[in-house]
Design a protein around this motif. Sequence first.
Motif, PDB file in Angstrom:
ATOM      1  N   ALA A   1       0.810  -1.174  -0.124  1.00 40.42           N
ATOM      2  CA  ALA A   1       0.182   0.052  -0.031  1.00 40.42           C
ATOM      3  C   ALA A   1       0.976   1.338  -0.062  1.00 40.42           C
ATOM      4  CB  ALA A   1      -0.954   0.103   1.300  1.00 40.42           C
ATOM      5  N   THR A   2       0.659   2.321  -0.742  1.00 38.14           N
ATOM      6  CA  THR A   2       1.216   3.417  -0.956  1.00 38.14           C
ATOM      7  C   THR A   2       0.750   4.483   0.090  1.00 38.14           C
ATOM      8  OG1 THR A   2      -0.258   4.409  -2.467  1.00 38.14           O
ATOM      9  CG2 THR A   2       1.730   3.193  -3.493  1.00 38.14           C
ATOM     10  N   HIS A   3      -0.442   4.211   0.530  1.00 34.24           N
ATOM     11  CA  HIS A   3      -0.993   5.200   1.559  1.00 34.24           C
ATOM     12  C   HIS A   3      -2.045   4.375   2.227  1.00 34.24           C
ATOM     13  CE1 HIS A   3      -0.026   7.701  -1.872  1.00 34.24           C
ATOM     14  NE2 HIS A   3       0.078   8.678  -0.863  1.00 34.24           N
ATOM     15  N   THR A   4      -2.110   4.900   3.666  1.00 30.94           N
ATOM     16  CA  THR A   4      -3.092   4.195   4.689  1.00 30.94           C
ATOM     17  C   THR A   4      -4.048   5.107   5.286  1.00 30.94           C
ATOM     18  OG1 THR A   4      -1.515   4.407   6.590  1.00 30.94           O
ATOM     19  CG2 THR A   4      -1.642   2.505   5.378  1.00 30.94           C
ATOM     20  N   VAL A   5      -5.153   4.995   5.515  1.00 31.15           N
ATOM     21  CA  VAL A   5      -6.308   5.754   6.223  1.00 31.15           C
ATOM     22  C   VAL A   5      -6.868   4.837   7.317  1.00 31.15           C
ATOM     23  CG1 VAL A   5      -8.542   6.762   5.982  1.00 31.15           C
ATOM     24  CG2 VAL A   5      -6.872   6.723   4.046  1.00 31.15           C
ATOM     25  N   ASP A   6      -6.878   5.620   8.394  1.00 30.63           N
ATOM     26  CA  ASP A   6      -7.411   4.910   9.595  1.00 30.63           C
ATOM     27  C   ASP A   6      -8.801   5.245   9.732  1.00 30.63           C
ATOM     28  OD1 ASP A   6      -8.344   4.102  12.166  1.00 30.63           O
ATOM     29  OD2 ASP A   6      -6.423   4.620  13.102  1.00 30.63           O
ATOM     30  N   GLY A   7      -9.719   4.206   9.511  1.00 33.91           N
ATOM     31  CA  GLY A   7     -11.301   4.695   9.418  1.00 33.91           C
ATOM     32  C   GLY A   7     -11.846   4.989  10.697  1.00 33.91           C
ATOM     33  N   SER A   8     -11.105   4.546  11.936  1.00 31.25           N
ATOM     34  CA  SER A   8     -11.638   4.866  13.050  1.00 31.25           C
ATOM     35  C   SER A   8     -11.320   6.401  13.429  1.00 31.25           C
ATOM     36  CB  SER A   8     -10.893   4.152  14.198  1.00 31.25           C
ATOM     37  OG  SER A   8      -9.420   4.352  14.604  1.00 31.25           O
ATOM     38  N   THR A   9     -10.682   7.229  13.036  1.00 31.14           N
ATOM     39  CA  THR A   9     -10.557   8.415  13.240  1.00 31.14           C
ATOM     40  C   THR A   9     -10.416   9.394  12.052  1.00 31.14           C
ATOM     41  OG1 THR A   9      -7.956   8.264  12.589  1.00 31.14           O
ATOM     42  CG2 THR A   9      -8.759   7.981  14.796  1.00 31.14           C
ATOM     43  N   ALA A  10     -10.503   9.134  10.929  1.00 28.95           N
ATOM     44  CA  ALA A  10     -10.524   9.927   9.492  1.00 28.95           C
ATOM     45  C   ALA A  10     -12.144   9.737   8.848  1.00 28.95           C
ATOM     46  CB  ALA A  10      -9.363   9.659   8.853  1.00 28.95           C
TER      47      ALA A  10
END
Length: 361
Positions: free
Chosen positions: A225-234
């Motif tokens: 993965a080139t980027h990650t997103v934390d769905g619990s905070t974003a």
Amino acid sequence: MAHEVRAVVARAKGAPVSVETIVVPDPGPGEALVKVEACGVCHTDLHYREGGIGDDFPFLLGHEAAGRVEAVGEGVTGVVPGDFVILNWRAVCGTCRACAKGRPWYCFATHNATQRMTLLDGTPLTPALGIGAFAEKTLVAAGQCTKVDPAAPATAAGLLGCGVMAGFGAAVNTGAVGRGDSVAVIGCGGVGMAAVVGARLAGATKVIAVDVDPRKLERAARMGATHTVDGSTADVVAAVRELTGGFGADVVVEAVGRPETYEQAFYARDLAGTVVLVGVPTPEMKLELPLLDVFGRGGALKSSWYGDCLPSRDFPALIDLYLGGRFDLDAFVSETIDLGDVEKAFEKMHRGEVLRSVVVL
């Protein structure tokens, strides 16, 4: 003659599984007896134990497996005793309307072994996905055996039998990810992680992994993965759009199977982009979207069964990628365990501690 072997059985909804002796018949016409070498512990097995895939207990669990053909029944020509095979749960018929149109990965008449495996008292077992591979030996339709290069260890090869193939295929086969595409993957368990790897191998230049577990996001970053997103905070939709120039991703793979994450996937894609649902919902789940948005955004909303794979085509190709060092199947194996450890593996999987526990026989 019949074979008495050890196997993992789910006798009742929600009850802990048990290791029991079962009876496996010799193969009849069109069938194959397979000595199982390794079998991954998949969420689908837990769904069976919890009654989420029918109530035809007792279930013989396990389906993500590789092993050696021990015997074949009358009329079987595709495999012979001694062949190293990956088991699949969609043995194509070759004659239905999908097969006749040259799209066998959509086969509408897939089949399993005709004979039933049983408990010692004769009670018929329902094999998970028509396989039942948490067992020293199992009986399947010969078409469920896909011969691959025996240089691959069974612990890695068997993972193609379900989760890894489903995720990889969701990106590559169903989503048709191509060079230069942007891809978002929502849900980074085994299936989602395979979608991440598949997207990178297909040439995607931006692969955004989304999850609520930081451990899974760390794994996703290690696996491409080139980027990650934390769905619990974003805000997932806003984050994916920001990472794609404000447009959204070309392909979004939803590997959770929940209405709220599907809605995120729908709005996180670019105009005329593609959403691929590979996460498995439960029967009571409902989805509500404004029909005008479905019309106005264009593109494609797809479901992916087994990654729209054709085992005879895809399994050998992915094993070749693995042996060539381009597809790290070993990275999906968190631990190897014994048959008696399956219940503990379910608990670890539920807590998100493992990508895959693999039973070695």
